[in-house]
Design an enzyme around this catalytic site. Structure first.
Site, PDB file in Angstrom:
ATOM      1  N   THR A  11       0.813  -1.227   0.000  1.00 35.54           N
ATOM      2  CA  THR A  11       0.000   0.000   0.000  1.00 35.54           C
ATOM      3  C   THR A  11       0.847   1.278   0.000  1.00 35.54           C
ATOM      4  OG1 THR A  11      -0.122  -0.112   2.403  1.00 35.54           O
ATOM      5  CG2 THR A  11      -1.936  -1.110   1.171  1.00 35.54           C
ATOM      6  N   CYS A 128      17.483   4.689  -4.376  1.00 31.97           N
ATOM      7  CA  CYS A 128      17.008   5.356  -5.597  1.00 31.97           C
ATOM      8  C   CYS A 128      18.046   6.291  -6.212  1.00 31.97           C
ATOM      9  CB  CYS A 128      15.721   6.122  -5.296  1.00 31.97           C
ATOM     10  SG  CYS A 128      15.782   7.082  -3.774  1.00 31.97           S
ATOM     11  N   GLN A 155      16.073  15.845  -4.779  1.00 31.02           N
ATOM     12  CA  GLN A 155      15.269  14.638  -4.644  1.00 31.02           C
ATOM     13  C   GLN A 155      13.802  14.934  -4.324  1.00 31.02           C
ATOM     14  OE1 GLN A 155      19.038  12.410  -2.666  1.00 31.02           O
ATOM     15  NE2 GLN A 155      17.203  11.155  -2.662  1.00 31.02           N
ATOM     16  N   HIS A 245      13.947  12.091  -9.157  1.00 31.16           N
ATOM     17  CA  HIS A 245      15.129  12.736  -8.601  1.00 31.16           C
ATOM     18  C   HIS A 245      15.978  13.301  -9.741  1.00 31.16           C
ATOM     19  CE1 HIS A 245      13.948  11.019  -4.913  1.00 31.16           C
ATOM     20  NE2 HIS A 245      14.801  10.014  -4.795  1.00 31.16           N
TER      21      HIS A 245
END
Lengths: 338, 338
Positions: A11, A128, A155, A245
């Site tokens: 979720t 990331c 970011q 980003h």
């Protein structure tokens, strides 16, 4: 061969993206199990047009599962990955829990796919901000040898989850309406119309003044590139952007490489799209990269302050290539060997 | 001694700031003349509680003026500074028109005040992003010798004027209301919830791929520091912030200097306030610097990727120290010699 897949943290911002990517890439799923905390259990989520009910994550959740995609934070991974492995699942873990363990592969499929083979049940998905940088830099490293990287990041708030997106939007509205009493719950300072040189939003700082996000970029880059001699220094900054980003990356190479040569290398690099047409004011943008798969590179320039320097502007969707997509690509490689 | 002062470009973002700063610093003004384009002439502006009518800038505007503060763009400066000088005024010019002329001093009072003396009638005020950087770096250069600077900026939209602030706010509102048909007039791409690696917003790019803003940081830094051996490379980026530029600055020095030593140097440096308390999540922020005079420095860390490296986070109000304040400080130094 279709397999049973579990998504842990279904979720969350990355969880939602997992479902979209598994669906669009037609990942061969026999049974899909959506797992989350007790709070989110019994929520419904759609996958391929069918409603799935989210189940509470327990030690027994992984029975019959072949591939478990984890994105629910390092504590959850540390606790439940061992049970998933015991149940016979192979885990692709998007948290930082196992990334720097010597016996855990840390994989970006465009960079070091060969590492996958040595897993003992868990493969770590990098941070990331690291993923998009190494996808763009690997082709340069192979040809010219990267000596040092100086990176400053821009970011997006979605890296801190769906609540962070909500906080940015609500705070922005409050300020535009002239209200000054906005109560923030996540970020330590105003993020709307501001930039914060701190990631993550809590317990960020180490004793030497660096943040954990900055040290992820330093350490993970060396591990993924398989070269501890690469010097990396990072300043990671949160900006009021929803998604994707951006990174200003300065690279010093051992061998001379021209901007033209870098551009040519990146034009044929897997997972990279070059957008570098300054005359037409075209370069990678966070808003353009959102929802896309590739790492976008532009503003490729020779840095004349040193003998062998290159500047680049690297942008990618932090929830896709920076998280869910990279993990699914790892899972696809795993499937090839099953 | 009170003098006659003209402000050219009085109705712009920097012009407004000139009035606030001249007022709050009790600059000894005998007569104040507000000048702007025909379009803005006859507008009223308040100074020390009194209404002033803006006059159209002409070749005759400078009769009897001792100090002329210019902030109306390089073309206006190139055209009118010669008339102002001919009328006997000394010009402090905030545009890029004369900055790199060998016989024009380019001055940041904390860094190279001695340069003022050699003017022939015009003293150039440096670019906003350069000013805040050199204020913070000069004390380090004096002690350890700066070899190379890698800077990435996070620049506020007010650097592009009041219309840019308006565009950011309107575009942000449109997006929050779910409208996608916002017509922008200034920025080449969406600036709300985005970051643009292009400054200025038009005619930015030079043939080597750098922007003029980036080359200002390279060339002006060397001229102000009086040291052409300093290597500088810059990536300048517009962020959706109203006011204050932030900068991620990586410095390589000739001599070793520790983070502690840099902090101690900056604690006693003129015009600098150190905010560097990571344990309490305290570091310079654009929103905090807005409306303040100082250059704020934090996130001071040793860069372990090289032998003598330091990372800093430098923030200052781009309209004040980055423009109007620095120019008024130059004018104050001029007054001392009159």
């Amino acid at each position: 061969m279709a397999v049973n897949v579990a998504v842990v943290g279904a979720t969350g911002a990355v969880g939602e993206e997992f479902l979209r990517i598994l669906e669009s890439r037609k990942f061969p799923i026999h049974e899909l199990r959506l797992l989350a905390s007790k709070r989110s259990a019994s929520k419904k989520m759609k996958f391929c047009g069918v409603d799935y009910t989210v189940q509470e994550l327990t030690r027994q959740s992984f029975q019959g599962i072949k591939i478990a995609l984890f994105s629910a934070g390092a504590n959850i991974s540390r606790e439940y990955v061992p049970y998933a492995i015991e149940s016979g699942a192979i885990c692709v873990d998007n948290s930082s829990a196992f990334r720097m363990d010597d016996d855990v592969p840390l994989v970006v499929p465009e960079v070091n796919p060969q590492e996958i083979a040595r897993h003992y049940g868990v493969i770590a998905n990098p941070n990331c901000s690291t993923i998009q940088m190494v996808v763009a830099l690997k082709p340069i490293h192979d040809v010219a040898g990267i000596k040092r990287i100086v990176v400053s990041t821009y970011q997006a708030v979605s890296g801190a989850g769906l609540k962070a997106v909500d906080e940015l939007q609500k705070e922005t509205s409050s300020i535009l309406e002239g209200k000054r009493d906005f109560k923030r719950s996540l970020f330590p300072h105003q993020i709307a119309f501001n930039v914060l040189p701190q990631i993550p939003q809590s317990n960020a700082f180490l004793s030497d003044g660096y943040t954990s996000e900055e040290m992820k970029m330093v350490n993970e880059t060396k591990k993924i590139m398989g070269d501890n001699s690469i010097g990396v220094t990072a300043t990671t900054v949160r900006v009021p952007v929803i998604r994707s980003h951006s990174e200003s990356v300065n690279v010093e190479t051992k061998k001379k490489i021209t901007a033209r040569e870098v551009k040519d290398l990146l034009l044929k690099a897997p997972g990279v799209t070059v957008i570098d047409d300054p005359g037409n004011q075209l370069y990678p943008l966070a808003t353009d990269a959102a929802g896309k798969d590739d790492v976008f590179v532009g503003r490729i320039r020779e840095d004349k302050s040193i003998e062998n320097g290159i500047n680049l502007w690297i942008v990618s969707d932090n929830l896709r290539k920076g998280a869910a997509l990279n993990a699914v690509q790892i899972a696809e490689k795993l499937l090839e060997k099953l």
